[in-house]
Design a protein around this motif. Structure first.
Motif, PDB file in Angstrom:
ATOM      1  N   UNK A   1       0.828  -1.206   0.000  1.00 15.09           N
ATOM      2  CA  UNK A   1       0.000   0.000   0.000  1.00 15.09           C
ATOM      3  C   UNK A   1       0.861   1.254   0.000  1.00 15.09           C
ATOM      4  N   UNK A   2       1.960   1.241   0.737  1.00 16.52           N
ATOM      5  CA  UNK A   2       2.861   2.393   0.753  1.00 16.52           C
ATOM      6  C   UNK A   2       3.441   2.636  -0.638  1.00 16.52           C
ATOM      7  N   UNK A   3       3.746   1.569  -1.357  1.00 20.67           N
ATOM      8  CA  UNK A   3       4.277   1.717  -2.715  1.00 20.67           C
ATOM      9  C   UNK A   3       3.204   2.226  -3.667  1.00 20.67           C
ATOM     10  N   UNK A   4       1.958   1.823  -3.447  1.00 25.23           N
ATOM     11  CA  UNK A   4       0.872   2.371  -4.239  1.00 25.23           C
ATOM     12  C   UNK A   4       0.782   3.885  -4.066  1.00 25.23           C
ATOM     13  N   UNK A   5       0.963   4.340  -2.814  1.00 24.45           N
ATOM     14  CA  UNK A   5       0.863   5.773  -2.539  1.00 24.45           C
ATOM     15  C   UNK A   5       1.989   6.550  -3.190  1.00 24.45           C
ATOM     16  N   UNK A   6       3.151   5.931  -3.329  1.00 24.67           N
ATOM     17  CA  UNK A   6       4.272   6.619  -3.967  1.00 24.67           C
ATOM     18  C   UNK A   6       5.568   5.885  -3.767  1.00 24.67           C
ATOM     19  N   UNK A   7       6.188   5.444  -4.864  1.00 21.48           N
ATOM     20  CA  UNK A   7       7.462   4.733  -4.782  1.00 21.48           C
ATOM     21  C   UNK A   7       8.082   4.702  -6.167  1.00 21.48           C
ATOM     22  N   UNK A   8       9.368   4.430  -6.217  1.00 19.46           N
ATOM     23  CA  UNK A   8      10.055   4.290  -7.492  1.00 19.46           C
ATOM     24  C   UNK A   8      10.212   2.831  -7.894  1.00 19.46           C
ATOM     25  N   UNK A   9      10.065   1.901  -6.952  1.00 15.93           N
ATOM     26  CA  UNK A   9      10.175   0.478  -7.236  1.00 15.93           C
ATOM     27  C   UNK A   9       9.381  -0.287  -6.195  1.00 15.93           C
ATOM     28  N   UNK A  10       8.994  -1.518  -6.549  1.00 16.65           N
ATOM     29  CA  UNK A  10       8.229  -2.347  -5.641  1.00 16.65           C
ATOM     30  C   UNK A  10       7.012  -2.922  -6.341  1.00 16.65           C
ATOM     31  N   UNK A  11       6.457  -3.967  -5.751  1.00 21.55           N
ATOM     32  CA  UNK A  11       5.310  -4.618  -6.361  1.00 21.55           C
ATOM     33  C   UNK A  11       4.086  -3.713  -6.388  1.00 21.55           C
ATOM     34  N   UNK A  12       3.969  -2.820  -5.407  1.00 24.17           N
ATOM     35  CA  UNK A  12       2.828  -1.911  -5.388  1.00 24.17           C
ATOM     36  C   UNK A  12       2.825  -0.989  -6.591  1.00 24.17           C
ATOM     37  N   UNK A  13       3.949  -0.343  -6.848  1.00 22.89           N
ATOM     38  CA  UNK A  13       4.031   0.557  -7.994  1.00 22.89           C
ATOM     39  C   UNK A  13       3.980  -0.226  -9.301  1.00 22.89           C
ATOM     40  N   UNK A  14       4.520  -1.451  -9.301  1.00 24.02           N
ATOM     41  CA  UNK A  14       4.467  -2.290 -10.501  1.00 24.02           C
ATOM     42  C   UNK A  14       3.017  -2.642 -10.841  1.00 24.02           C
ATOM     43  N   UNK A  15       2.230  -3.012  -9.835  1.00 24.36           N
ATOM     44  CA  UNK A  15       0.821  -3.319 -10.082  1.00 24.36           C
ATOM     45  C   UNK A  15       0.061  -2.095 -10.564  1.00 24.36           C
ATOM     46  N   UNK A  16       0.378  -0.935 -10.007  1.00 28.00           N
ATOM     47  CA  UNK A  16      -0.289   0.285 -10.454  1.00 28.00           C
ATOM     48  C   UNK A  16       0.048   0.584 -11.915  1.00 28.00           C
ATOM     49  N   UNK A  17       1.286   0.408 -12.294  1.00 27.14           N
ATOM     50  CA  UNK A  17       1.688   0.645 -13.684  1.00 27.14           C
ATOM     51  C   UNK A  17       1.013  -0.337 -14.634  1.00 27.14           C
ATOM     52  N   UNK A  18       0.967  -1.599 -14.270  1.00 27.18           N
ATOM     53  CA  UNK A  18       0.348  -2.590 -15.151  1.00 27.18           C
ATOM     54  C   UNK A  18      -1.164  -2.414 -15.207  1.00 27.18           C
ATOM     55  N   UNK A  19      -1.770  -1.962 -14.133  1.00 28.86           N
ATOM     56  CA  UNK A  19      -3.210  -1.680 -14.157  1.00 28.86           C
ATOM     57  C   UNK A  19      -3.515  -0.554 -15.137  1.00 28.86           C
ATOM     58  N   UNK A  20      -2.678   0.468 -15.128  1.00 27.66           N
ATOM     59  CA  UNK A  20      -2.888   1.577 -16.058  1.00 27.66           C
ATOM     60  C   UNK A  20      -2.664   1.161 -17.511  1.00 27.66           C
ATOM     61  N   UNK A  21      -1.896   0.085 -17.721  1.00 26.19           N
ATOM     62  CA  UNK A  21      -1.659  -0.429 -19.069  1.00 26.19           C
ATOM     63  C   UNK A  21      -2.639  -1.546 -19.438  1.00 26.19           C
ATOM     64  N   UNK A  22      -3.628  -1.787 -18.577  1.00 26.53           N
ATOM     65  CA  UNK A  22      -4.647  -2.815 -18.797  1.00 26.53           C
ATOM     66  C   UNK A  22      -4.028  -4.213 -18.903  1.00 26.53           C
ATOM     67  N   UNK A  23      -2.909  -4.433 -18.200  1.00 28.72           N
ATOM     68  CA  UNK A  23      -2.294  -5.758 -18.145  1.00 28.72           C
ATOM     69  C   UNK A  23      -2.747  -6.439 -16.856  1.00 28.72           C
ATOM     70  N   UNK A  24      -3.989  -6.870 -16.877  1.00 29.15           N
ATOM     71  CA  UNK A  24      -4.544  -7.524 -15.701  1.00 29.15           C
ATOM     72  C   UNK A  24      -3.782  -8.793 -15.360  1.00 29.15           C
ATOM     73  N   UNK A  25      -3.263  -9.479 -16.375  1.00 29.35           N
ATOM     74  CA  UNK A  25      -2.527 -10.710 -16.121  1.00 29.35           C
ATOM     75  C   UNK A  25      -1.269 -10.445 -15.304  1.00 29.35           C
ATOM     76  N   UNK A  26      -0.569  -9.356 -15.609  1.00 29.36           N
ATOM     77  CA  UNK A  26       0.642  -9.039 -14.852  1.00 29.36           C
ATOM     78  C   UNK A  26       0.312  -8.506 -13.456  1.00 29.36           C
ATOM     79  N   UNK A  27      -0.821  -7.813 -13.326  1.00 33.77           N
ATOM     80  CA  UNK A  27      -1.255  -7.387 -11.998  1.00 33.77           C
ATOM     81  C   UNK A  27      -1.489  -8.609 -11.117  1.00 33.77           C
ATOM     82  N   UNK A  28      -2.191  -9.597 -11.653  1.00 34.26           N
ATOM     83  CA  UNK A  28      -2.475 -10.794 -10.873  1.00 34.26           C
ATOM     84  C   UNK A  28      -1.225 -11.630 -10.652  1.00 34.26           C
TER      85      UNK A  28
END
Length: 273
Positions: free
Chosen positions: A212-239
């Motif tokens: 959750x902290x990475x979702x709020x703001x980070x340069x690396x981590x699974x949170x920011x990675x999931x946010x980036x893939x969600x914005x790219x409509x890569x649901x498979x990579x989010x999961x």
């Protein structure tokens, strides 16, 4: 009186075999449910023809996750680092304050209500503010993890210390033991079962707090990675990242049993016997 061959082989005799059997009995129902759900998921996606952007199949999640394993592994390492550092800080603070509270009834009355209040703070609102105040470095993530994990460990220790057998305390006091000796030889060992139960709760909260902290703001981590893939409509990579997060959480959860085996084996043996 002789033991029949059937009864002698029905249950393993050695403690290691009994623990292995207990582990199998504990894991088999959950594993069965997971297999059934994944199979039903795969069949539904194949039959319905739903778009992978909406609901990818388990096989697609695995194949795409493996294809992007380098990026996922890099971000998973960043999340794991934040989780370990933040949880270590929270653990040290919980121990220091719990011991201080146990030695001071006044401090118990003063700070335990504040512990409860700390759990009423909405992390979803606090995390972005911490990013604004402290930037995108390690500190705001540590604070988020501490807020998410501090309470169960501190309360587990405080209640564990308070639940010490009264007769054992009276016996040590009658023998002239000091308050510190009573704490060391009676109160501390008796608190270990509750502490490790709280530790297992806290370690799972730590991974969620880091994400959750990475979702709020980070340069690396699974949170920011999931946010980036969600914005790219890569649901498979989010999961796929969600699966990695779950694996990390389960691994850390199981690691607490190994630590308990070393630190407080009597508590673990009592539960598995």
């Amino acid at each position: 009186m002789t033991t029949s061959p059937i009864s002698s082989t029905a249950e393993p005799s050695s403690p290691r075999d009994r623990r292995a059997l207990t582990l199998v009995r504990w894991a088999l129902p959950s594993a069965t449910i997971v297999v059934v759900l994944v199979a039903a998921w795969q069949i539904y996606v194949s039959v319905s023809g739903i778009r992978p952007q909406v609901l990818p199949s388990p096989t697609r999640i695995v194949t795409q996750g493996w294809a992007h394993r380098d990026a996922i592994a890099t971000n998973a390492a960043a999340t794991l680092q934040v989780t370990i550092v933040g949880f270590a800080v929270s653990l040290v603070v919980a121990w220091v304050l719990a011991v201080a509270v146990d030695f001071s009834p006044w401090l118990r009355r003063a700070v335990v209500p504040l512990f409860v209040v700390s759990q009423t703070l909405p992390i979803i609102a606090i995390a972005p503010l911490l990013i604004i105040w402290f930037g995108f470095g390690l500190l705001p993530k540590i604070l988020v993890i501490a807020l998410a994990t501090f309470f169960p460990m501190a309360i587990g220790l405080i209640e564990g210390f308070a639940a010490t057998d009264r007769d054992a305390r009276s016996l040590l006091a009658s023998m002239g033991a000091s308050r510190w000796q009573q704490f060391r030889y009676v109160r501390l060992p008796s608190a270990m079962p509750r502490f490790f139960t709280a530790l297992r709760i806290g370690i799972t909260y730590a991974v969620v707090g880091a994400i959750f902290a990475e979702y709020a703001g980070a340069s690396a981590g699974l949170g920011i990675y999931m946010a980036q893939q969600k914005n790219s409509f890569r649901t498979d990579l989010v999961l796929a990242a969600v699966v990695v997060t779950a694996v990390i959480s389960v691994a850390l959860f199981l690691l607490t049993y190994a630590v308990e085996r070393v630190v407080a084996p009597w508590a673990l043996d009592r539960r598995t016997s």
